[in-house]
Design a protein around this motif. Sequence first.
Motif, PDB file in Angstrom:
ATOM      1  N   LEU A   1      43.838  69.910  57.445  1.00  9.71           N
ATOM      2  CA  LEU A   1      44.179  71.317  57.641  1.00  9.71           C
ATOM      3  C   LEU A   1      43.122  72.196  56.990  1.00  9.71           C
ATOM      4  N   PRO A   2      43.063  73.478  57.355  1.00  9.02           N
ATOM      5  CA  PRO A   2      42.085  74.375  56.725  1.00  9.02           C
ATOM      6  C   PRO A   2      42.256  74.474  55.199  1.00  9.02           C
ATOM      7  N   VAL A   3      43.463  74.239  54.707  1.00 11.25           N
ATOM      8  CA  VAL A   3      43.705  74.342  53.262  1.00 11.25           C
ATOM      9  C   VAL A   3      43.523  73.013  52.535  1.00 11.25           C
ATOM     10  N   GLY A   4      43.275  71.943  53.277  1.00 11.20           N
ATOM     11  CA  GLY A   4      43.084  70.640  52.647  1.00 11.20           C
ATOM     12  C   GLY A   4      43.636  69.526  53.511  1.00 11.20           C
ATOM     13  N   GLU A   5      43.691  68.344  52.901  1.00 13.16           N
ATOM     14  CA  GLU A   5      44.135  67.159  53.611  1.00 13.16           C
ATOM     15  C   GLU A   5      45.592  66.870  53.257  1.00 13.16           C
ATOM     16  N   LEU A   6      46.382  66.511  54.252  1.00 12.86           N
ATOM     17  CA  LEU A   6      47.794  66.222  54.067  1.00 12.86           C
ATOM     18  C   LEU A   6      48.046  64.782  54.470  1.00 12.86           C
ATOM     19  N   THR A   7      48.604  64.012  53.572  1.00  9.08           N
ATOM     20  CA  THR A   7      48.940  62.626  53.861  1.00  9.08           C
ATOM     21  C   THR A   7      50.446  62.456  53.737  1.00  9.08           C
ATOM     22  N   ILE A   8      51.057  61.868  54.754  1.00 11.38           N
ATOM     23  CA  ILE A   8      52.496  61.607  54.719  1.00 11.38           C
ATOM     24  C   ILE A   8      52.695  60.217  54.142  1.00 11.38           C
TER      25      ILE A   8
END
Length: 134
Positions: A61-68
């Motif tokens: 994402l533009p705000v950073g990386e998201l890991t589920i």
Amino acid sequence: MKLSSHERKVHSLGRSVLAIEGLVAGTGLSSLIACLVDTGDRGLLSSFVERWHWETSSVHLPVGELTITLDDVSSLLHLPVVGDLHSFQPLHVDDTVQMLVDILMVSAESTRTETAQCRGLYVRLQWVRDMYER
């Protein structure tokens, strides 16, 4: 990507059978039956799909990386994520027929016919619906 809930399908089968509910509860997945997820925002889903990176299993994402993580899944869906979900043991057609006879209270002859038509340890969902209606 398709986001769907099977709650309506489960309830469309008609009355519940305690033996089936017990089997589902034994797996720890009974909270998934009542899980209702409806989203009409296809743009939001498409955005996540476009930003998904298979190599890292994360969304950029533009705000950073998201890991589920498994902890996220456990928290959101109330699922246990410890140990084996299920240990599978080989079944014979006779075992399958007997389980269907016991749980669905159908005749062994109709069950044998259905498993033979499906060529194995399977039955069609429409057959199960028909059994519930009877």
